[in-house]
Design a protein around this motif. Structure first.
Motif, short mmCIF file in Angstrom:
data_model
loop_
_atom_site.label_atom_id
_atom_site.label_comp_id
_atom_site.label_asym_id
_atom_site.label_seq_id
_atom_site.Cartn_x
_atom_site.Cartn_y
_atom_site.Cartn_z
N TYR A 170 0.83 -1.20 0.00
CA TYR A 170 0.00 0.00 0.00
C TYR A 170 0.86 1.25 0.00
O TYR A 170 1.80 1.39 0.78
N THR A 171 0.51 2.14 -0.92
CA THR A 171 1.20 3.41 -1.03
C THR A 171 0.16 4.51 -1.03
O THR A 171 -0.92 4.36 -1.62
N SER A 172 0.46 5.61 -0.36
CA SER A 172 -0.51 6.70 -0.25
C SER A 172 -0.73 7.34 -1.60
O SER A 172 0.11 7.27 -2.50
N PRO A 214 -4.57 5.25 1.03
CA PRO A 214 -3.55 4.39 0.44
C PRO A 214 -4.14 3.48 -0.64
O PRO A 214 -5.27 3.00 -0.53
N HIS A 272 8.21 -2.08 3.02
CA HIS A 272 8.52 -1.21 1.89
C HIS A 272 8.97 -2.07 0.72
O HIS A 272 9.62 -3.10 0.90
N THR A 312 7.08 1.86 -5.98
CA THR A 312 6.38 0.60 -5.75
C THR A 312 5.73 0.14 -7.05
O THR A 312 5.73 -1.04 -7.39
N GLU A 359 10.23 7.67 3.91
CA GLU A 359 8.79 7.37 4.02
C GLU A 359 8.02 8.31 3.09
O GLU A 359 8.24 9.52 3.07
N ASN A 360 7.08 7.75 2.32
CA ASN A 360 6.23 8.54 1.45
C ASN A 360 5.11 9.18 2.26
O ASN A 360 4.34 8.49 2.93
#
Length: 510
Positions: free
Chosen positions: A159-161, A167, A208, A304, A410-411
């Motif tokens: 999961y990426t924001s 996310p 990550h 990602t 960190e994003n």
């Protein structure tokens, strides 16, 4: 340079090495745990059987919420064995943020350590704590029939924001963890290489893409993965000096903390290569790292969505004083890069949005076809970063098309923080930007507009956000303004807010 071309899925990897090198170490931890390839294979097979008894089948999601431990790597191979999809969850997230990921992914089983109880979870979640895990895993059950995976079979959902503040689940197939390895070997390049006896320290957490990807590369080569539950410079020194670590992956903030701890360089004589990425690095920090570590370096750049690295600055380009140190690198063989403005590719030297085409790219965002279509365009991944190419094909990142802030790797996305601030009863509007920070690369600055007649202290806002956001997303600074600058369509003019803080910086990332 070690390369086993016959491997194309994670099940291939563990089956091959458990037969070829059964007694070689596969997983080591800074807490003293150790598993051989035979033991890792046996544990993952037992875990796969246990997952089946809980109703997990091909395509189902299994989540891991906790610090790195042998159980995490066992779950990676167990999920692959039955065709399930691993969902690594950032243990630094709040319960609300974790809940969104578990519900959105429709996770069937979640594994967590004792430090991370879930509160008020919904959906089909079976919870197994670390204390009862070994006995449950090793309960005698019929073996789980192996799933016939292909390189395109989904393996992990990270999961990426996003700019909406929620996310997004990036769905990655097995090939995302093999393609770059194969392209380097086919070209005879040792940018990221493996030799017999390597022990790889996973400094970037396994939730990550950088940490998970680098660990899989070690497994493919039959090397040992060295996991740290919590990053600590002194532990890194001991790992290299006493435990034989030979290669490592870090974000620049980690490198800074190691070279700034006041200790000497003698502890790192056994280290042969460092891979770093996840955030831009200053030339000063890189030159100091080269001096202290005295090993080869390779910088990686990707997302990602690109299955981690797509661009690399090779070891031979890490020459102190060279302007090439400002580059992100050049594409791997089989990876393409183009620079686009207004839908058209621009000439060499011109700045535009960076697009990447890579065989390791994601399958798409989970259950978000519109977002997938906006990011994957005709086989190209739109990165949201602005950059240019030089005459030799090296990529230089200059700014961001997207609004993402990088805090120590960190994003952080402004919309998520702005949405949280907007829930405060005294806040009328908010705009969040990234500003330069000596220690973390960038820091979060929140511009706040209060409702008429209202005021709130920085402490009040911080306490309000702390229950809603992970610590690394919390603003470091607050500024009260009369109105948030916006364009006619209502979009925040972030560049206008950011510009005063970035004056004098060659790049608008730090």
């Amino acid at each position: 340079m070690i390369h086993h071309p016959q491997l194309s899925t994670m099940t291939d990897t563990i089956t091959f090495h458990s037969t070829r090198i059964p007694d070689r170490p596969a997983v080591l931890t800074s807490t003293g745990q150790r598993s051989t390839y035979r033991e890792l294979a046996q544990a993952s097979e037992a875990l796969a059987a246990g997952l089946v008894t809980l109703g997990v089948g091909a395509g189902d999601r299994v989540a891991y919420l906790g610090r790195e431990a042998p159980a995490y790597w066992e779950l990676l191979f167990a999920a692959a064995r039955i065709g399930a999809v691993l969902v690594p969850v950032n243990w630094r997230l709040t319960a609300v943020e974790v809940e969104h990921i578990l519900v959105d992914s429709d996770t069937v089983v979640v594994f967590l350590d004792g430090d991370h109880p879930l509160r008020g979870t919904t959906g089909r979640h079976e919870v197994i704590t670390d204390t009862g895990y070994p006995a449950w895993r090793d309960t005698l059950r019929p073996p789980a029939p192996p799933y016939d995976a292909t390189p395109s079979t989904p393996l992990a959902q990270l999961y990426t924001s996003g700019t909406t503040g929620l996310p997004k689940g990036v769905l990655l197939p097995h090939r995302s963890f093999f393609a770059i390895r194969d392209s380097l070997a086919d070209a005879g390049l040792d940018w990221i290489d493996w030799i017999d006896g390597d022990i790889a320290l996973i400094g970037i957490p396994g939730f990550h893409i950088g940490g998970l990807w680098f660990a899989t590369q070690a497994f493919h080569a039959g090397a040992a993965v060295y996991s740290m539950p919590v990053f600590d410079p002194a532990t890194v020194r001991r790992a290299v000096r006493d435990d034989g670590v030979t290669t490592a992956i870090f974000v620049p903030a980690m490198m800074r903390s190691i070279v700034s701890d006041g200790q000497g360089a003698d502890d790192f004589t056994g280290l042969r290569k460092i891979i770093y990425g996840g955030a831009p690095i200053s030339e000063a920090l890189l030159e100091e790292s080269v001096r202290v570590f005295d090993c080869d370096f390779a910088q990686i750049y990707g997302l990602t969505e690109t299955g981690n690295t797509a661009i690399c600055l090779p070891p031979d380009q890490h020459v102190p004083g060279s302007p090439r140190l400002r580059a992100a690198g050049r594409p791997y063989p089989g990876v393409e890069v183009r620079i686009v403005t207004d839908g058209l590719e621009v000439p060499q030297g011109s700045v535009g949005e960076v697009h990447l085409r890579t065989p390791a790219a994601m399958l798409g965002y989970w259950n978000l076809p519109d977002a997938t279509a906006a990011t994957l365009v005709d086989g190209w991944v739109r990165t949201g970063d602005a950059g240019y190419l030089d005459s030799e094909g090296y990529l230089y990142i200059q700014d961001r098309v997207k609004d993402m802030i990088l805090v120590a790797g960190e994003n952080v996305f402004p919309a998520e923080i702005e949405n949280a601030l907007a829930a405060h009863p005294k806040v009328a509007d908010a705009a969040v930007v990234g500003v330069p920070d000596e220690h973390t690369g960038e820091a979060v600055l929140a511009h706040v507009v209060f409702r008429p007649g209202e005021q709130a202290s920085t402490r009040e806002l911080m306490l309000f956000l702390r229950s809603r956001l992970a610590d690394f997303k919390l603003p470091n600074r607050y500024e009260v303004i009369d109105a948030v600058p916006r364009n006619p369509s209502g979009k925040i003019l972030r560049r206008e807010l950011r510009e005063p803080y970035w004056q004098g910086h060659e790049r608008r990332v730090n």
